[in-house]
Write an enzyme that holds these catalytic residues in place. Sequence first.
Site, mmCIF file in Angstrom:
data_model
loop_
_atom_site.group_PDB
_atom_site.id
_atom_site.type_symbol
_atom_site.label_atom_id
_atom_site.label_comp_id
_atom_site.label_asym_id
_atom_site.label_seq_id
_atom_site.Cartn_x
_atom_site.Cartn_y
_atom_site.Cartn_z
ATOM 1 N N ARG A 180 0.844 -1.192 0.000
ATOM 2 C CA ARG A 180 0.000 0.000 0.000
ATOM 3 C C ARG A 180 0.884 1.248 0.000
ATOM 4 O O ARG A 180 1.057 1.895 -1.012
ATOM 5 C CB ARG A 180 -0.951 -0.062 1.212
ATOM 6 C CG ARG A 180 -2.148 0.841 1.097
ATOM 7 C CD ARG A 180 -1.850 2.266 1.479
ATOM 8 N NE ARG A 180 -1.330 2.396 2.840
ATOM 9 C CZ ARG A 180 -0.756 3.495 3.304
ATOM 10 N NH1 ARG A 180 -0.620 4.557 2.530
ATOM 11 N NH2 ARG A 180 -0.271 3.543 4.532
ATOM 12 N N ASP A 181 1.498 1.537 1.121
ATOM 13 C CA ASP A 181 2.332 2.742 1.208
ATOM 14 C C ASP A 181 3.473 2.658 0.197
ATOM 15 O O ASP A 181 3.813 3.636 -0.468
ATOM 16 C CB ASP A 181 2.890 2.860 2.629
ATOM 17 C CG ASP A 181 3.140 4.296 3.051
ATOM 18 O OD1 ASP A 181 3.370 5.130 2.175
ATOM 19 O OD2 ASP A 181 3.116 4.573 4.259
ATOM 20 N N HIS A 197 3.797 4.110 12.852
ATOM 21 C CA HIS A 197 4.085 4.070 11.412
ATOM 22 C C HIS A 197 5.171 5.118 11.158
ATOM 23 O O HIS A 197 4.921 6.307 11.195
ATOM 24 C CB HIS A 197 2.779 4.414 10.681
ATOM 25 C CG HIS A 197 2.876 4.509 9.203
ATOM 26 N ND1 HIS A 197 2.382 3.543 8.361
ATOM 27 C CD2 HIS A 197 3.371 5.471 8.385
ATOM 28 C CE1 HIS A 197 2.566 3.908 7.099
ATOM 29 N NE2 HIS A 197 3.166 5.077 7.086
ATOM 30 N N HIS A 217 8.483 6.665 8.881
ATOM 31 C CA HIS A 217 9.230 6.753 7.617
ATOM 32 C C HIS A 217 10.676 7.078 7.966
ATOM 33 O O HIS A 217 10.939 7.742 8.967
ATOM 34 C CB HIS A 217 8.625 7.831 6.717
ATOM 35 C CG HIS A 217 7.382 7.372 6.024
ATOM 36 N ND1 HIS A 217 7.343 7.054 4.689
ATOM 37 C CD2 HIS A 217 6.135 7.135 6.503
ATOM 38 C CE1 HIS A 217 6.121 6.660 4.362
ATOM 39 N NE2 HIS A 217 5.362 6.703 5.448
ATOM 40 N N CYS A 246 4.575 9.293 0.681
ATOM 41 C CA CYS A 246 3.247 9.852 0.446
ATOM 42 C C CYS A 246 3.310 10.769 -0.767
ATOM 43 O O CYS A 246 4.060 11.741 -0.776
ATOM 44 C CB CYS A 246 2.769 10.637 1.662
ATOM 45 S SG CYS A 246 1.233 11.516 1.339
#
Length: 314
Positions: A15-16, A211, A213, A244
Site C-alpha cells: 500500500r504505502d 508508522h 518513515h 506519500c
Amino acid sequence: MTMREKVQVREVGLRDGLQMVQTILSAGQKLEWCRRMVDAGADQIEVTSFVPPKVVPQFADAVEVARGALEIPRLHAAALVPNFKGAQRAFEVGMRKVHYVLSASNEHNLKNVRRTTAESVDDFRRIVEERDAGGGTRSIALGAGVATAFGCTLSGRVEESTVLGLVETLLKAGADEITIADTVGYANPGQVRALMRKVLAITGDVPVACHFHDTRGLGLANVIAALDADVRSFDASLGGLGGCPFAPNATGNINTEDTVFLLESEGLDTGIDIDALASIREMIASWLPGEPFTGAIARAGLPKTFALRAAEAV
Ligand code: COA
Ligand code: ZN
C-alpha cells in the site's frame, strides 16, 4: 524456559510502498507477494487502498486484490481507506480490517483528502455508523490512523495536544485500534517516547501501532523509542519502498527486513524469517526496475551471531 515477548510487524509495502512507484504491478503479482510474506511469517498485511483509480492508478485493482487476499489462508488482510466511499467499498468486498487515516495537520489533510481534519473526523463517525449498521459485518475491525503526528512538511509543527485530542475523539467515535504516523519523517526519538507514552496513557485496551518513515535516518531509532513507551506494533515496508505522493520529499517507510532484525535483536519475537524476506525482496525488485530499495541487512547480510538470539532467550 522463557517465552520471548511478541511484537507485531505489519507489512505496508503493498500500500504505502506501491503508491509511489512508477510500475503498476498486476493483481497476481501483489497476491504472490502476500502469499510469500505469509509463508515468511508476516501475516499482517495492508494489501491495498480504496482510493479512486484516477488518484492512485496502482490501486485500480483494489477489489481484485482484496478478494484474492481474503482467500489466502492465515493472512490478516487490511485495507486503507481515506474517506467514507473508500470504507463502503472495503466493507462491500468483505474486508475484516479497515484502516482509516486522517492527518493531524489540517493543511496536509486538505492536500491529501481535500477535507479539513474536522470533516475527516465526521467522516470517521459516519464510517463507524455504516459498519455498525452492517449487522453481519459487525466483526470488522476499524483502525484509525493519525498522520503527520510528529510534524508536517506543509504546516511545520504539530502540537502534541492536537494529536492527543484526535486520538481521544477517534476512540470515542469507536476506533478499534490507533496508529500514530510520522508520514513525512520528522519524528525524533525523544519526541516519539514523549508522545507515545501520552497516547498509551489514554488508549487503555485499544491496540496502538506506530508508522515511521526513514526520511531522515531516524526511523529505527524511533522504533526503539516507541518500544520504550510500550508500543508493540509497527508498520514497515519490504525494501523500504514507499512515501506519500501528497507530501513533498517524503521517502520510504522503515524497511521491514531491518525492522525485524532490530526487534529480534532486542529479544522480541516477530515470528518473521528474515532470510525469507530477502528472497521476496529480490522477487519484488525484479518486478520494479529502477525503484529505490533501501536496507542495511540486504546490503550486509545478517551477522553470524544473530542465530544465537533465540537460543539465548531460552
Ligand atoms: N474510491 C473510489 N472512488 C471514490 C472514492 C474512493 N475512495 N472516493 C470518492 N470517489 C469518487 C466519487 O464517487 C466521485 O465519483 P464521480 O465523480 O463519478 O461521482 C469522485 O470520486 C469524487 O468524489 P469526492 O468525494 O468529491 O472526492 P474528492 O475528489 O474530494 O477526493 C479523495 C477525495 C479522498 C477520494 C481523494 O482526495 C483521495 O483519494 N485521496 C487519497 C490520497 C491517498 O491515497 N493518500 C495516501 C495515503 S494516506
Ligand atoms: Zn506512510
